[in-house]
Design a protein around this motif. Structure first.
Motif, PDB file in Angstrom:
ATOM      1  N   ASP A 116      66.328  62.425  30.882  1.00 10.95           N
ATOM      2  CA  ASP A 116      66.386  61.764  29.644  1.00 10.95           C
ATOM      3  C   ASP A 116      67.452  62.488  28.634  1.00 10.95           C
ATOM      4  OD1 ASP A 116      64.200  61.062  26.620  1.00 10.95           O
ATOM      5  OD2 ASP A 116      66.345  60.615  27.160  1.00 10.95           O
ATOM      6  N   PRO A 137      62.277  62.823  18.051  1.00  6.17           N
ATOM      7  CA  PRO A 137      61.721  63.499  16.689  1.00  6.17           C
ATOM      8  C   PRO A 137      60.537  64.268  16.985  1.00  6.17           C
ATOM      9  CG  PRO A 137      60.655  61.297  17.661  1.00  6.17           C
ATOM     10  CD  PRO A 137      61.733  61.718  18.803  1.00  6.17           C
ATOM     11  N   TYR A 170      65.279  53.833  21.907  1.00  2.25           N
ATOM     12  CA  TYR A 170      66.764  53.902  21.088  1.00  2.25           C
ATOM     13  C   TYR A 170      67.163  55.183  21.470  1.00  2.25           C
ATOM     14  CZ  TYR A 170      64.018  57.531  18.414  1.00  2.25           C
ATOM     15  OH  TYR A 170      63.245  58.462  18.051  1.00  2.25           O
ATOM     16  N   HIS A 214      59.794  60.427  30.047  1.00  2.00           N
ATOM     17  CA  HIS A 214      59.068  60.990  28.936  1.00  2.00           C
ATOM     18  C   HIS A 214      57.923  61.582  29.577  1.00  2.00           C
ATOM     19  CE1 HIS A 214      60.479  59.415  24.427  1.00  2.00           C
ATOM     20  NE2 HIS A 214      61.392  59.945  25.561  1.00  2.00           N
TER      21      HIS A 214
HETATM   22  O1  HGY Z   1      61.813  57.028  21.713  1.00  2.00           O
HETATM   23  C1  HGY Z   1      62.839  56.975  22.260  1.00  2.00           C
HETATM   24  O2  HGY Z   1      63.073  55.560  22.358  1.00  2.00           O
HETATM   25  C2  HGY Z   1      63.943  57.942  22.441  1.00  2.00           C
HETATM   26  O3  HGY Z   1      63.654  58.316  23.723  1.00  2.00           O
HETATM   27  N1  HGY Z   1      63.824  58.937  21.600  1.00  2.00           N
END
Ligand code: HGY
Ligand code: MN
Ligand code: MN
Length: 425
Positions: free
Chosen positions: A95, A131, A371, A396
């Motif tokens: 990622d 984040p 995003y 993730h």
């Molecule tokens: O959460 C998202 O879409 C990116 O991986 N930050």
């Protein structure tokens, strides 16, 4: 693919595996949280590799790293590519990193081709796309879009559990200053329309659509945008046995009602891109035999259709009103991000499609549910995105996987797209 040599699978694999070693949770996925030791080492590694690839390296005041391949005419607005190397907790290896390593490789094979290109081309590591540390994503690209100021950087704080120096809470501003940046200058890195000719990001799909279609390439039409909300529910902490049901003000039962209704709002939305997740819930005091007095949880809503996000926010407001009245609890809502979906530039999309067609590469035009930094780059530059498949759609997560051959194919397409853009004068 004519003239520009094909991307080296071996080099891409070597660089991705080397970058993956900068990790604070070895054996439990990859964790490289913004400006922690592991991420700073990852940054140093990338800067070194950029220099070895003959790129001119610089870093701006929020830590975006630029590796520049000079063109014939550096006065023209440049072409950009790039992504991120910071991660969520216990993540996979691909990622963001695919867009940085693939971007470096694309610039290398363009440079080695000896073919003249007019515009400079830069590969960029955007600061903190995730984040994870400061609770807001895309900090570097947000600042480039002029949507993050020095004041915001003072306001954004971490929980204190990420800095190796001390345990107290730090603000993004403090951390940048500690790293030698002049955080007061963040507002000056803003770019304006016309400053960048075009930007193309290579990224893993993070879903299973390409795998399901048996395709190796996605061409992004729109990036779904997040709306992040923090909910606090205050009820009354009481004895789990002695308190009659009709007298209770159970904060967790109120939260459960909101969470299930939110799921229904998303399920009944028109667009398939409208999704909602509650990923973090904190229950106080969190004891078996105590009625929860307070619950805090986060809402992560996404959609490619802004109107649908606004509709769900409206429904949420009336739901909050009715649940707080019926259950006699206090519910407060804080919207921490409410970003607009970003449409890819039709010219760049058709450029990528033509290159796919010329090289008989099957591709799927698609919405990105995740995003990306390109969402903010779109505020000042036309953008495109190229997706490569994620095995079983896993992301993730430590089992995230993309075949190196697929990354090399995406890199080849990226190189040709960047090369064509850099010769548009
Ligand atoms: O959460 C998202 O879409 C990116 O991986 N930050
Ligand atoms: Mn991510
Ligand atoms: Mn990403």
């Amino acid at each position: 693919m004519n003239q520009i040599r094909q991307a080296s699978i071996k080099r891409i694999k070597k660089d991705l595996e080397a970058l993956g070693k900068y990790n604070s949770t070895p054996g439990q996925g990859i964790t490289r949280v913004l400006f922690t030791e592991a991420e700073l080492q990852g940054r140093a590694f990338i800067k070194e590799r950029m220099r070895e690839n003959g790129l001119e390296v610089r870093e701006d005041e929020i830590g975006n790293i630029f590796g520049r391949l000079s063109g014939e005419n550096s006065d023209l607005s440049p072409v950009w590519t790039g992504s991120h190397i910071d991660t969520v907790l216990n993540a996979g290896m691909f990622d963001g990193t695919v867009g940085v390593i693939g971007g470096m490789e694309a610039l290398r094979i363009i440079g080695e081709s000896g073919l003249k290109h007019q515009r400079d081309i830069a590969v960029i590591v955007y600061t903190s796309e995730e984040p994870t540390r400061f609770g807001l994503g895309c900090l570097g690209s947000r600042a480039l879009a002029g949507e993050l100021t020095a004041e915001d950087a003072r306001r954004l704080t971490d929980s204190g559990s990420f800095s190796s120096t001390d345990e107290r809470e730090s603000s993004l501003y403090d951390v940048l200053e500690r790293l030698g940046h002049d955080a007061s200058q963040i507002s000056n890195i803003k770019r304006n329309p016309g400053d960048v000719h075009g930007a193309v990001e290579l990224h893993i799909e993070q879903g299973a659509v390409l795998e399901h279609l048996g395709m190796k390439i996605g061409v992004v039409s729109t990036i779904s945008a997040p709306t992040d909300i923090k909910i606090k529910i205050q009820g009354t902490q009481e004895h789990a046995g002695a308190t009659p049901m009709h007298l209770r003000k159970d904060a967790l039962s109120a939260a459960a009602e909101l969470i299930l209704q939110l799921e229904n709002f998303a399920r009944s939305a028109e667009s398939k891109s409208t999704v909602v997740t509650v990923g973090k819930v904190a229950v106080f005091p969190g004891a078996t035999n105590v009625i929860p007095g307070e619950v805090n949880f986060t809402i992560d809503m996404r959609s490619a259709v802004m109107a649908e996000k606004k509709e769900i926010l409206r429904k949420l407001d009336s739901l909050v009103e009715s649940v707080s009245a019926i259950r006699r609890v206090k519910i407060t809502k804080e919207i921490t991000a409410h970003d607009a979906p970003a449409d890819a530039d039709p010219h760049i999309v058709s450029l990528i499609e033509n290159i796919c067609q010329e090289n008989k590469v099957a591709y799927n035009k698609m919405v990105s549910g995740a995003y990306h930094d390109s969402m903010f780059i779109s505020k000042f530059a036309p953008f495109g995105m190229i997706f490569v498949p994620s095995r079983k759609g896993i992301s993730h997560h430590m089992d995230e996987w993309t075949d190196f051959e697929d990354i090399a194919l995406g890199t080849d397409l990226l190189a040709h797209t960047l090369f064509q853009l850099s010769n548009e004068v």
